[in-house]
Write an enzyme that holds these catalytic residues in place. Sequence first.
Site, PDB file in Angstrom:
ATOM      1  N   ASP A  72       0.801  -1.227   0.000  1.00 22.64           N
ATOM      2  CA  ASP A  72       0.000   0.000   0.000  1.00 22.64           C
ATOM      3  C   ASP A  72       0.829   1.270   0.000  1.00 22.64           C
ATOM      4  O   ASP A  72       1.955   1.315   0.489  1.00 22.64           O
ATOM      5  CB  ASP A  72      -0.964   0.012   1.195  1.00 22.64           C
TER       6      ASP A  72
ATOM      7  N   GLU B 110      -0.586  -2.193   5.124  1.00 18.24           N
ATOM      8  CA  GLU B 110       0.344  -2.185   6.250  1.00 18.24           C
ATOM      9  C   GLU B 110       0.232  -0.888   7.035  1.00 18.24           C
ATOM     10  O   GLU B 110       0.403  -0.863   8.255  1.00 18.24           O
ATOM     11  CB  GLU B 110       1.785  -2.383   5.755  1.00 18.24           C
TER      12      GLU B 110
END
Length: 436
Positions: A103, A169
């Site tokens: 991400d 994350e």
Amino acid sequence: MKKATIISSLLLIALCSTAQNQTLKTKVAQKAASLESKVVSWRRELHQNPELGNREFKTSEKIAAHLRSLGIEVQTGVAKTGVVGILKGGKPGPVVALRADMDALPVKERVNLPFTSKVTGEYNGQDVGVMHACGHDTHVAMLMGTAEILASIKNEIKGTVKFIFQPAEEGPPEGEEGGAELMVKEGVLNNPKVDVIFGLHINAQTEVGQIKYRPKGTMASSDWFTIQVNGKQSHGAYPWQSVDPIVTASQIVLGLQTVVSRNVNLTENAAVVSVGQINAGVRSNIIPESLTLSGTIRTLDSQTQDLIHGRIKTIATNIAESAGATSEVTITKKTLITYNEPSLTEQMLPTLQAAAGKDNVHLTEAVTGAEDFSFYQAKIPGLFYFIGGMPKGKKASEMPSHHTPDFYIDEGSFVLGMTSMADLTLDYMEMNTKKK
């Protein structure tokens, strides 16, 4: 068979096994070097097309297509957008997991690059720029390369490799689950059961070609706290008619500063208590009835974590009571301590030293930033380490930090990233195959 003959035979087997593993690692190094330009290209494409947590749709498609092209078994939609690849080696042995996070962050990029992100998106109801401002694009590209390396020597691998490409994350959007915690919840460490997990993080303040590591607490737990102070509203011209939650909260904020400075033994571990938000009031001439303040707690061991939680509750409760107010304290554990199992770290340190050169591997201080890799380590032994992303000749103080618009990564460590991950896999399997 005589004892001397048995010993000689065992020694010969061990030497042959070591030689075979070294031959494999030579193949790894050669393959990694040949893949460098390809991995750089992947990274730049990912950087130019970042996606926020739980929204990594195109990123996942790219990863899954690549893994399938290598003949790796692929699972998609794990923890919303996660991708898991399973590579079964030609010989029996342990199951080793390798993890990369996918991400990006709600940050508008300011770096002038040919592949600068111009992407925008929505984050918790706000229109934002989107940027890989923490290096997750590099992690994905390096693990894609590592998968290609290990797939090329599949028949010689003593065990199974599980490639975990993880979403969110940095944390999922409000109201959603996500990240490593959800991957574990959905069984990513099972079927087949994982024995050990390795992960890396690129670091903009560490020189290219270097590796940093730390046994035990490496990155901090991240807890969030909210304190609601309830008082009595009044006109601002008549403060004596109020129980002022703003003044009370101000005293609580000052009281919280003593938690780390006076209650935590800082010679053993670092800790942080930071207030990041204070919300109250609607007009400048009205003392409000209530106020909410919130912040973060960072600790590197569970005893300190418990101590800080208790002190925050005591301070907030007693200061509020002394002012005639009340307080409600809520503490939420967000991310666990990233804890490198000491015995595993010691076992695998020679592998890191061989990959980077002994003089380029350094013991590092603990980091008060958090990493949800910790959720895997809470279930199985894991090793998390850092590789350099700072151009040679630069000083760490000159480099923009992670999570900022000017964040920049030198691509010179990508080969080291791939070789270190692949070598950790092979060496762990070699050292632990007999235990399976």
